[in-house]
Design a protein around this motif. Structure first.
Motif, PDB file in Angstrom:
ATOM      1  N   GLU A   2       0.730  -1.287  -0.097  1.00 27.93           N
ATOM      2  CA  GLU A   2       0.038   0.217  -0.415  1.00 27.93           C
ATOM      3  C   GLU A   2       0.908   1.160  -0.441  1.00 27.93           C
ATOM      4  O   GLU A   2       0.508   2.302  -0.323  1.00 27.93           O
ATOM      5  CB  GLU A   2      -1.132  -0.039   1.087  1.00 27.93           C
ATOM      6  CG  GLU A   2      -1.965  -0.895   0.894  1.00 27.93           C
ATOM      7  CD  GLU A   2      -2.976  -1.063   2.124  1.00 27.93           C
ATOM      8  OE1 GLU A   2      -1.960  -1.158   3.725  1.00 27.93           O
ATOM      9  OE2 GLU A   2      -4.118  -2.222   2.024  1.00 27.93           O
ATOM     10  N   VAL A   3       2.515   0.877   0.345  1.00 32.04           N
ATOM     11  CA  VAL A   3       3.130   2.266   0.010  1.00 32.04           C
ATOM     12  C   VAL A   3       4.040   1.934  -0.747  1.00 32.04           C
ATOM     13  O   VAL A   3       4.536   1.009  -1.033  1.00 32.04           O
ATOM     14  CB  VAL A   3       3.335   2.319   2.029  1.00 32.04           C
ATOM     15  CG1 VAL A   3       2.323   3.085   2.375  1.00 32.04           C
ATOM     16  CG2 VAL A   3       4.005   1.440   2.205  1.00 32.04           C
ATOM     17  N   ASN A 132       1.374   7.132  -0.354  1.00 32.32           N
ATOM     18  CA  ASN A 132       0.696   6.070  -0.530  1.00 32.32           C
ATOM     19  C   ASN A 132       0.716   5.639  -2.208  1.00 32.32           C
ATOM     20  O   ASN A 132       0.634   7.007  -2.481  1.00 32.32           O
ATOM     21  CB  ASN A 132      -1.189   6.729   0.256  1.00 32.32           C
ATOM     22  CG  ASN A 132      -0.303   6.663   1.614  1.00 32.32           C
ATOM     23  OD1 ASN A 132      -0.635   5.972   2.494  1.00 32.32           O
ATOM     24  ND2 ASN A 132      -0.579   8.150   1.878  1.00 32.32           N
ATOM     25  N   GLU A 134      -1.953   5.202  -4.763  1.00 35.95           N
ATOM     26  CA  GLU A 134      -3.616   6.023  -5.106  1.00 35.95           C
ATOM     27  C   GLU A 134      -4.088   4.934  -6.739  1.00 35.95           C
ATOM     28  O   GLU A 134      -3.375   4.650  -6.962  1.00 35.95           O
ATOM     29  CB  GLU A 134      -2.938   7.551  -4.624  1.00 35.95           C
ATOM     30  CG  GLU A 134      -2.795   7.954  -3.587  1.00 35.95           C
ATOM     31  CD  GLU A 134      -2.232   9.640  -4.114  1.00 35.95           C
ATOM     32  OE1 GLU A 134      -2.770  10.311  -2.926  1.00 35.95           O
ATOM     33  OE2 GLU A 134      -2.276   9.657  -5.602  1.00 35.95           O
ATOM     34  N   ASN A 156      -9.086  11.905   3.607  1.00 31.73           N
ATOM     35  CA  ASN A 156      -8.670  10.541   3.853  1.00 31.73           C
ATOM     36  C   ASN A 156      -7.378  10.526   3.121  1.00 31.73           C
ATOM     37  O   ASN A 156      -7.177  10.157   2.301  1.00 31.73           O
ATOM     38  CB  ASN A 156      -9.180  10.325   2.955  1.00 31.73           C
ATOM     39  CG  ASN A 156     -10.529   9.634   3.431  1.00 31.73           C
ATOM     40  OD1 ASN A 156     -10.829   8.565   4.583  1.00 31.73           O
ATOM     41  ND2 ASN A 156     -11.806  10.157   3.778  1.00 31.73           N
ATOM     42  N   PRO A 176      -5.985   7.395  -1.689  1.00 28.38           N
ATOM     43  CA  PRO A 176      -4.494   5.895  -1.054  1.00 28.38           C
ATOM     44  C   PRO A 176      -5.248   4.926  -0.683  1.00 28.38           C
ATOM     45  O   PRO A 176      -6.103   4.669  -0.473  1.00 28.38           O
ATOM     46  CB  PRO A 176      -4.091   6.502   0.052  1.00 28.38           C
ATOM     47  CG  PRO A 176      -4.330   8.410   0.807  1.00 28.38           C
ATOM     48  CD  PRO A 176      -5.848   8.180  -0.161  1.00 28.38           C
ATOM     49  N   LYS A 177      -4.558   3.686  -0.952  1.00 27.91           N
ATOM     50  CA  LYS A 177      -4.612   2.586  -1.003  1.00 27.91           C
ATOM     51  C   LYS A 177      -5.255   1.687   0.607  1.00 27.91           C
ATOM     52  O   LYS A 177      -6.157   0.832   0.518  1.00 27.91           O
ATOM     53  CB  LYS A 177      -4.033   0.747  -2.132  1.00 27.91           C
ATOM     54  CG  LYS A 177      -4.844   1.560  -2.906  1.00 27.91           C
ATOM     55  CD  LYS A 177      -3.637  -0.315  -3.400  1.00 27.91           C
ATOM     56  CE  LYS A 177      -4.215   0.104  -5.117  1.00 27.91           C
ATOM     57  NZ  LYS A 177      -4.735  -0.095  -6.363  1.00 27.91           N
ATOM     58  N   THR A 178      -4.853   2.382   1.657  1.00 29.62           N
ATOM     59  CA  THR A 178      -4.606   1.994   2.845  1.00 29.62           C
ATOM     60  C   THR A 178      -6.010   2.328   3.201  1.00 29.62           C
ATOM     61  O   THR A 178      -6.393   2.088   4.258  1.00 29.62           O
ATOM     62  CB  THR A 178      -3.800   2.503   3.741  1.00 29.62           C
ATOM     63  OG1 THR A 178      -3.616   4.254   3.545  1.00 29.62           O
ATOM     64  CG2 THR A 178      -2.044   2.584   3.987  1.00 29.62           C
ATOM     65  N   ASN A 179      -6.666   3.429   3.182  1.00 32.54           N
ATOM     66  CA  ASN A 179      -8.151   3.833   3.060  1.00 32.54           C
ATOM     67  C   ASN A 179      -9.772   3.610   2.329  1.00 32.54           C
ATOM     68  O   ASN A 179      -9.822   5.134   2.417  1.00 32.54           O
ATOM     69  CB  ASN A 179      -7.933   4.647   4.329  1.00 32.54           C
ATOM     70  CG  ASN A 179      -7.787   6.090   3.338  1.00 32.54           C
ATOM     71  OD1 ASN A 179      -6.602   5.719   2.395  1.00 32.54           O
ATOM     72  ND2 ASN A 179      -7.677   7.098   4.759  1.00 32.54           N
ATOM     73  N   GLU A 180      -9.184   3.076   1.187  1.00 33.12           N
ATOM     74  CA  GLU A 180      -9.631   3.446  -0.543  1.00 33.12           C
ATOM     75  C   GLU A 180     -10.763   3.006   0.002  1.00 33.12           C
ATOM     76  O   GLU A 180     -11.882   3.467  -0.182  1.00 33.12           O
ATOM     77  CB  GLU A 180      -9.423   2.054  -1.423  1.00 33.12           C
ATOM     78  CG  GLU A 180     -10.004   2.762  -2.298  1.00 33.12           C
ATOM     79  CD  GLU A 180      -9.102   1.960  -3.562  1.00 33.12           C
ATOM     80  OE1 GLU A 180      -9.648   1.508  -5.144  1.00 33.12           O
ATOM     81  OE2 GLU A 180      -8.095   1.073  -3.739  1.00 33.12           O
TER      82      GLU A 180
END
Length: 199
Positions: A2-3, A132, A134, A156, A176-180
């Protein structure tokens, strides 16, 4: 994943070996076009240099890469430079090493070492930054809900890639995929907002 890690600054380092001078340059780059521009810049600055060797890796998956020996024996310059980029697990980065020949042949092991050390030295000067990964989305909405959209985008940590704000607004954002999932849930809660995934 994710990063990813990259650099956001340029730097120059100098290394000398038996009369030859090596100048290592690092650039944050996103595209092959940006790579070309940076190379042109370095070549303009050092028109009399014997070699302009380089390596780069691009994209969050790191699948786009190249190592160029620029006339040095095959595998003695570009590969060791790329090896240093990879040892730091960086992407979206270009390292160019300019060589001024000093009259003494270094041999292939000497060259590999010189290019490796030059790349390593310049990469030590710039801190790696974590970014991140994305997913990109296209938003279409009425100006009246602009505020609601911006609150979700900001909270976000989305990147605004482009926007046109009139009575009817469009915006391309990187989420960001972390909190998509959470971000999309909140965006879908906004009445009248259209969301399209951009691949």
């Amino acid at each position: 994943m994710e990063v990813y890690f990259t650099v956001d600054k340029t730097a120059v380092a100098e290394f000398k070996d038996r009369g030859s001078k090596f100048l290592g340059y690092v650039f944050p780059v996103k595209t092959p076009e940006a790579v070309k521009d940076c190379l042109m810049e370095v070549k303009k600055e050092h028109p009399k240099a014997t070699h302009h060797c380089y390596a780069y890796r691009l994209g969050t998956d790191g699948m786009q890469f190249r190592a160029n020996d620029d006339g040095e024996p095959s595998g003695s310059a570009g590969k060791p430079i790329l090896g240093q980029i990879d040892s730091k697990q960086l992407t979206d980065v270009l390292v160019v090493v300019v060589r001024y020949f000093g009259g003494t042949l270094l041999g292939v092991p000497g060259l590999i070492n010189a290019y490796k050390v030059s790349a390593s030295m310049v990469l030590q000067l710039v801190p790696a930054v974590q970014k991140n990964i994305e997913s990109k989305y296209h938003l279409t909405f009425d100006y009246t809900i602009m505020n609601d959209v911006m609150i979700v985008v900001k909270q976000n940590n989305c990147t605004v890639l482009s926007q046109e704000l009139q009575l009817f607004c469009t915006m391309d954002i990187g989420v960001p995929k972390t909190n998509e999932e959470l971000c999309l849930l909140r965006l879908r809660d906004i009445h009248g907002l259209e969301i399209k995934s951009l691949k």
